[in-house]
Enzyme design. Sequence first.
Site, mmCIF file in Angstrom:
data_model
loop_
_atom_site.group_PDB
_atom_site.id
_atom_site.type_symbol
_atom_site.label_atom_id
_atom_site.label_comp_id
_atom_site.label_asym_id
_atom_site.label_seq_id
_atom_site.Cartn_x
_atom_site.Cartn_y
_atom_site.Cartn_z
ATOM 1 N N ARG A 1 0.813 -1.213 0.000
ATOM 2 C CA ARG A 1 0.000 0.000 0.000
ATOM 3 C C ARG A 1 0.853 1.274 0.000
ATOM 4 N NH1 ARG A 1 -4.843 -1.895 -0.391
ATOM 5 N NH2 ARG A 1 -5.281 -3.871 0.642
ATOM 6 N N HIS B 1 2.775 -10.883 -5.690
ATOM 7 C CA HIS B 1 1.710 -10.032 -6.223
ATOM 8 C C HIS B 1 2.220 -8.604 -6.101
ATOM 9 C CE1 HIS B 1 -2.067 -8.151 -7.076
ATOM 10 N NE2 HIS B 1 -2.674 -9.306 -7.226
ATOM 11 N N TYR C 1 -0.889 -2.807 -5.264
ATOM 12 C CA TYR C 1 -2.189 -2.398 -5.807
ATOM 13 C C TYR C 1 -2.188 -0.948 -6.280
ATOM 14 C CZ TYR C 1 -4.168 -6.699 -3.964
ATOM 15 O OH TYR C 1 -4.444 -8.007 -3.717
ATOM 16 N N HIS D 1 -2.338 -6.455 -11.944
ATOM 17 C CA HIS D 1 -3.603 -6.180 -12.635
ATOM 18 C C HIS D 1 -3.272 -5.278 -13.831
ATOM 19 C CE1 HIS D 1 -6.103 -7.024 -8.754
ATOM 20 N NE2 HIS D 1 -5.193 -7.941 -8.988
ATOM 21 N N GLU E 1 -3.312 -10.413 -14.517
ATOM 22 C CA GLU E 1 -4.444 -11.109 -13.902
ATOM 23 C C GLU E 1 -5.760 -10.612 -14.497
ATOM 24 O OE1 GLU E 1 -4.445 -10.893 -9.633
ATOM 25 O OE2 GLU E 1 -6.394 -11.893 -9.458
ATOM 26 N N ASP F 1 -8.045 -15.682 -12.078
ATOM 27 C CA ASP F 1 -8.686 -15.574 -10.767
ATOM 28 C C ASP F 1 -10.155 -15.993 -10.918
ATOM 29 O OD1 ASP F 1 -8.309 -13.527 -7.987
ATOM 30 O OD2 ASP F 1 -10.285 -14.232 -8.615
ATOM 31 N N HIS G 1 -12.768 -13.211 -9.893
ATOM 32 C CA HIS G 1 -12.815 -12.129 -10.883
ATOM 33 C C HIS G 1 -13.519 -12.578 -12.170
ATOM 34 C CE1 HIS G 1 -8.952 -10.279 -8.927
ATOM 35 N NE2 HIS G 1 -9.981 -10.315 -8.110
ATOM 36 N N HIS H 1 -5.703 -18.050 -9.028
ATOM 37 C CA HIS H 1 -6.165 -17.596 -7.715
ATOM 38 C C HIS H 1 -7.508 -18.253 -7.436
ATOM 39 C CE1 HIS H 1 -3.661 -13.620 -7.915
ATOM 40 N NE2 HIS H 1 -2.949 -14.647 -7.523
ATOM 41 N N ASP I 1 -15.795 -7.068 -7.112
ATOM 42 C CA ASP I 1 -14.781 -8.013 -6.669
ATOM 43 C C ASP I 1 -14.824 -8.194 -5.143
ATOM 44 O OD1 ASP I 1 -12.466 -9.454 -6.227
ATOM 45 O OD2 ASP I 1 -11.107 -7.796 -6.706
ATOM 46 N N HIS J 1 -14.073 -11.370 -2.485
ATOM 47 C CA HIS J 1 -13.677 -12.771 -2.319
ATOM 48 C C HIS J 1 -14.442 -13.438 -1.174
ATOM 49 C CE1 HIS J 1 -9.488 -11.973 -4.323
ATOM 50 N NE2 HIS J 1 -10.497 -11.542 -5.038
ATOM 51 N N GLU K 1 -6.749 -16.694 -2.013
ATOM 52 C CA GLU K 1 -6.663 -15.280 -1.621
ATOM 53 C C GLU K 1 -7.931 -14.913 -0.837
ATOM 54 O OE1 GLU K 1 -4.352 -12.761 -5.023
ATOM 55 O OE2 GLU K 1 -6.397 -13.347 -5.434
HETATM 56 ZN ZN LIG Z 1 -6.445 -12.531 -7.498
#
Ligand SMILES: [Zn+2]
Length: 274
Positions: A36, A66, A69, A106, A143, A176, A179, A213, A226, A228, A256
């Site tokens: 982050r 990964h 973000y 992404h 992804e 994923d 997703h 994922h 999105d 999870h 995830e």
């Molecule tokens: Zn993912």
Amino acid sequence: MLLGVHCSVSGGLEKAFTEAKKLDIDTFQIFTRNQRQWKAKPITKKEKESFTKAFSASKIKTAFSHASYLINLASDSDELWNKSVNAMIAEVERCEALGLAYTVVHPGAAKDKDENTAMETVVKALKQIIKATKGNNVIILLENTAGQGTTLGYNFQHLAKIIDMTESERTAACFDTCHAYAAGYDISNNHGFKKTFEEWNKLIGANNLKAIHLNDSKTQLGSRVDRHAHIGQGEIGNQAFKLILKSFPHIPKILETPKDGNMDEKNLEVLRTL
Ligand SMILES: [Zn+2]
């Protein structure tokens, strides 16, 4: 079976192997940095040594990262685009130092741009990242996304186009489940699952599927939201995961799902039973 989770690296990168051992998994995904924040230190010699030592002492077959973000390789702001490219270069370098095979990212958000222009911006970024890290073995995995807001990658054609246009052996893709379902690919039943992967193979190519994922979805088919959910506790349901495990034994599959209490253990147990 190549089944694992996104491992925590709190207290040191090598801590991922402690968690992996506890969960008895043979693959994992990590953040190599605080995902982050823009700022990230390069891997020190000591970090590299302890990670490599733990890696060879473990039963982990393949591990990957990964990316942050914050990265948007499609950004129309020069400042954010440059920051994103530099952050990806640093990520690839950290992965190379740690012996990680892939980094998942992404594709980015188009914002005010049309999707084709945004994809060209992503390609330009990838070419620059690959050139700057020439000689590295790390493969960048794009992804598929749920398609929230203006994000690219909700359609397999996006990933295919970006990979094709980048023209490098060092780009491939990560699938994923949550997703895909949120983006409208109905993998919840045999027919839809078959159709989805036929389309993936036709557009992106079976060889370009390098990681998966595993997430159930709190939101409905085509919701483009999105969220999870734990395996078997969302809209997708167990059948899709059963088919994934059966169809892709040799591809690393990572949970995830939310890390509530011992839910990683529980989700792994569900998958192993399937
Ligand atoms: Zn993912």
